[in-house]
Design a protein around this motif. Structure first.
Motif, PDB file in Angstrom:
ATOM      1  N   PHE A 182       0.827  -1.204   0.000  1.00 43.43           N
ATOM      2  CA  PHE A 182       0.000   0.000   0.000  1.00 43.43           C
ATOM      3  C   PHE A 182       0.864   1.257   0.000  1.00 43.43           C
ATOM      4  CE2 PHE A 182      -3.170   2.838   2.185  1.00 43.43           C
ATOM      5  CZ  PHE A 182      -4.146   2.769   1.207  1.00 43.43           C
TER       6      PHE A 182
ATOM      7  N   TYR B 102      -8.081   7.790  -2.845  1.00 46.66           N
ATOM      8  CA  TYR B 102      -6.923   6.945  -3.172  1.00 46.66           C
ATOM      9  C   TYR B 102      -7.001   6.460  -4.622  1.00 46.66           C
ATOM     10  CZ  TYR B 102      -3.193   3.515  -2.645  1.00 46.66           C
ATOM     11  OH  TYR B 102      -2.022   2.804  -2.799  1.00 46.66           O
TER      12      TYR B 102
ATOM     13  N   GLN C 225      -0.855   5.435  -5.161  1.00 47.91           N
ATOM     14  CA  GLN C 225       0.187   5.404  -4.132  1.00 47.91           C
ATOM     15  C   GLN C 225       1.047   6.686  -4.174  1.00 47.91           C
ATOM     16  OE1 GLN C 225       3.816   2.797  -4.313  1.00 47.91           O
ATOM     17  NE2 GLN C 225       2.569   1.626  -2.883  1.00 47.91           N
TER      18      GLN C 225
END
Ligand SMILES: [Zn+2]
Length: 206
Positions: free
Chosen positions: A36, A178, A183
């Motif tokens: 993540f 997100y 990322q």
């Protein structure tokens, strides 16, 4: 407490099978958080108990499952047996990772609870139907709680009847964020917060 690995402590009465489970689940959870964030930088201390008393003693009087103390010196994750699984561990490790990356001051004085919880929900797979549930429970968002009212932990957890919907709402918001930024966007957000900027500024920058 008995140390079973670097920074990992359990109550001496904990059965070996549960200790092994903790170490295996931790490896899975660490991989998830690593994927993540790209890397795992936080080195939290983990304290796990063979019964509910441990989390109540080291955690909080009404605590269940797992929780993370965010101290200036780093994060302390406290777990009861029910919290010894990859999902709870990944969830708590995500809190620890965010603390490590944005710093204690920024985490304490800038970060809203809904963002911290929403982000942790993205690595916590206990609720596979979270998005559908959010749509049903809020009538597609019409009756969703206002994020502004979920800024502090006290607000987020104040009413046990609302906490689940708060988690779903936080997850829904942060998931969208997100998905748009990926990322790279999350890491840019962390750097922005670590530099002492306001949450609003860092959250909205592209
Ligand atoms: Zn959490």
């Amino acid at each position: 407490m008995k140390q079973i690995a670097p920074r990992i402590y359990v109550t001496p009465q904990m059965p070996t099978v549960l200790q092994d489970c903790l170490l295996t689940c931790l490896t899975t959870a660490q991989k998830r958080v690593e994927q993540f964030f790209g890397t795992q930088q936080a080195k939290p201390v983990i304290i796990a108990g063979h019964n509910i008393e441990t989390i109540r003693y080291f955690g909080a009087p009404n605590a269940r499952t797992g929780l993370t103390h965010l101290a200036i010196t780093g994060a302390y994750i406290v777990l009861e047996p029910e919290g010894i699984n990859s999902d709870v561990l990944a969830h708590e490790l995500c809190h620890a990772e965010l603390l490590e990356r944005i710093g204690w001051c920024s985490r304490t004085f800038q970060l809203p609870a809904w963002f911290d919880e929403g982000l942790a929900m993205l690595v916590d797979y206990r609720f596979p139907h979270a998005e559908e549930e959010w749509h049903i429970l809020t009538h597609n968002g019409t009756y969703a709680p206002d994020l502004q009212s979920l800024s502090t932990n006290r607000e987020f957890f104040s009413n046990p009847h609302h906490t689940y919907l708060n988690y779903l709402t936080a997850r829904h918001e942060v998931k969208q964020w997100y998905q748009e930024r990926g990322q790279a966007g999350l890491l840019a957000f962390c750097r922005c917060m670590a530099a002492g900027n306001s949450f609003k500024y860092c959250y909205c920058q592209k």
